[in-house]
Design an enzyme around this catalytic site. Sequence first.
Site, PDB file in Angstrom:
ATOM      1  N   ASP A 101      -7.564  -1.175  -1.724  1.00 40.06           N
ATOM      2  CA  ASP A 101      -5.229  -0.777  -1.096  1.00 40.06           C
ATOM      3  C   ASP A 101      -4.849  -0.448  -2.532  1.00 40.06           C
ATOM      4  O   ASP A 101      -5.034  -1.386  -3.489  1.00 40.06           O
ATOM      5  CB  ASP A 101      -4.803  -1.788  -0.563  1.00 40.06           C
ATOM      6  CG  ASP A 101      -3.562  -1.629  -0.274  1.00 40.06           C
ATOM      7  OD1 ASP A 101      -3.005  -1.733  -1.130  1.00 40.06           O
ATOM      8  OD2 ASP A 101      -3.022  -2.853   0.354  1.00 40.06           O
ATOM      9  N   VAL A 102      -4.194   0.464  -2.399  1.00 36.85           N
ATOM     10  CA  VAL A 102      -4.080   1.060  -3.951  1.00 36.85           C
ATOM     11  C   VAL A 102      -2.276   0.489  -4.742  1.00 36.85           C
ATOM     12  O   VAL A 102      -1.704   0.583  -5.367  1.00 36.85           O
ATOM     13  CB  VAL A 102      -3.614   2.903  -4.234  1.00 36.85           C
ATOM     14  CG1 VAL A 102      -4.588   3.400  -3.771  1.00 36.85           C
ATOM     15  CG2 VAL A 102      -1.780   3.515  -2.786  1.00 36.85           C
ATOM     16  N   SER A 132       6.652  16.262  -2.489  1.00 34.41           N
ATOM     17  CA  SER A 132       6.567  16.362  -1.990  1.00 34.41           C
ATOM     18  C   SER A 132       8.101  17.630  -1.763  1.00 34.41           C
ATOM     19  O   SER A 132       8.834  16.990  -3.006  1.00 34.41           O
ATOM     20  CB  SER A 132       6.827  15.994  -0.990  1.00 34.41           C
ATOM     21  OG  SER A 132       7.869  15.897   0.397  1.00 34.41           O
ATOM     22  N   GLY A 144      -6.911   8.861  -0.759  1.00 39.70           N
ATOM     23  CA  GLY A 144      -6.672   8.772   0.803  1.00 39.70           C
ATOM     24  C   GLY A 144      -7.694  10.250   0.730  1.00 39.70           C
ATOM     25  O   GLY A 144      -6.782  11.330   1.267  1.00 39.70           O
ATOM     26  N   ASN A 186      -3.086  10.674  -4.327  1.00 42.99           N
ATOM     27  CA  ASN A 186      -2.758  11.380  -3.034  1.00 42.99           C
ATOM     28  C   ASN A 186      -2.513  11.072  -1.845  1.00 42.99           C
ATOM     29  O   ASN A 186      -1.678  10.633  -1.000  1.00 42.99           O
ATOM     30  CB  ASN A 186      -4.299  12.480  -2.355  1.00 42.99           C
ATOM     31  CG  ASN A 186      -3.986  12.795  -0.875  1.00 42.99           C
ATOM     32  OD1 ASN A 186      -3.384  13.523  -0.073  1.00 42.99           O
ATOM     33  ND2 ASN A 186      -4.825  11.895   0.004  1.00 42.99           N
ATOM     34  N   LYS A 227       8.968  10.329  -3.018  1.00 40.56           N
ATOM     35  CA  LYS A 227       8.671  11.244  -3.312  1.00 40.56           C
ATOM     36  C   LYS A 227       9.551  11.946  -4.479  1.00 40.56           C
ATOM     37  O   LYS A 227       9.014  12.493  -5.699  1.00 40.56           O
ATOM     38  CB  LYS A 227       8.656  12.981  -2.974  1.00 40.56           C
ATOM     39  CG  LYS A 227       7.285  12.063  -1.322  1.00 40.56           C
ATOM     40  CD  LYS A 227       6.096  12.218  -2.015  1.00 40.56           C
ATOM     41  CE  LYS A 227       4.751  11.256  -1.037  1.00 40.56           C
ATOM     42  NZ  LYS A 227       3.739  11.213  -2.204  1.00 40.56           N
ATOM     43  N   TYR A 282      11.381   7.599   2.048  1.00 37.61           N
ATOM     44  CA  TYR A 282       9.969   9.282   1.742  1.00 37.61           C
ATOM     45  C   TYR A 282      10.898   9.900   1.182  1.00 37.61           C
ATOM     46  O   TYR A 282      10.017  10.555   0.261  1.00 37.61           O
ATOM     47  CB  TYR A 282       9.340   9.687   3.076  1.00 37.61           C
ATOM     48  CG  TYR A 282       8.756  11.003   2.645  1.00 37.61           C
ATOM     49  CD1 TYR A 282       7.382  10.228   3.011  1.00 37.61           C
ATOM     50  CD2 TYR A 282       8.760  12.062   2.992  1.00 37.61           C
ATOM     51  CE1 TYR A 282       6.065  11.393   2.108  1.00 37.61           C
ATOM     52  CE2 TYR A 282       8.058  12.931   2.725  1.00 37.61           C
ATOM     53  CZ  TYR A 282       6.616  12.786   1.908  1.00 37.61           C
ATOM     54  OH  TYR A 282       5.470  13.429   1.718  1.00 37.61           O
TER      55      TYR A 282
END
Length: 246
Positions: free
Chosen positions: A63-64, A145, A12, A90, A162, A158
């Site tokens: 595409d990871v 995060s 990214g 990232n 993280k 999300y």
Amino acid sequence: MEFKNKVALVTGGGTGIGKATSIALAKRGATVIVNYSRSEFDAEETVRLIKQEGGRAIAIQADVTQDKAVRNMIQAAVRQFGTVDLLVNNASITKHIPMDDLDSATEDVWDELFDVNVKGMFYCARAVAPFMKKNQQGAIVNLGSIAGQTGLGSSLPYAVSKAAVHGLTKSLARALAPEIRVNCIVPGAVVTRWWAGQEEQMKKLAPNLLLQRISTPDDIAHMICAALQQEAITGQMITVDSGQTL
């Protein structure tokens, strides 16, 4: 030029923190592979900015979430540059869903966020590990995060993804020691396109932070570079949030 003769991959790497990190690594002497999934224009622009300053960089699409695509990307990088010394995991995505709206946290949302934010980081780490082991040194930084620490974020899936990145960091640090160091930079609020449309919310947040400023992508990039360079740290969560979580 602390990363002279080093090859760094930034997933990214064309936008936001990834772009700032790609440029920061290049300024420190690294050859940078700017990975992108869909943001080809941004990745090529990042490469152009690096080359304009005399640095070395290429953009590679992958595409990871696809293990084969990740392995092909690493093989292409090794064919061109001989190895990969540094990895910055990232690439991340989110969905903005109110925390108490459990019904909107569908199976598709969970799968998409975990595929990119967690499995993608694992696939990239696994693909570069043999080359770092062969060199008997390497460093990986994952982007976490504060949502993974506080449980509060742009959505419940999300925040949980993280938290999983933080756990992945510790497990990889154990699995890849002693040759490879694995750490996690944990940003708070950062001025990126993720805040698009929420500028007023950001302005209200800033005065309440201890340092009374929202972090910039450059702030995070500098800390990523420091973590990559520090040879006595592994398995650590390093928070950069202007005092947001204190």
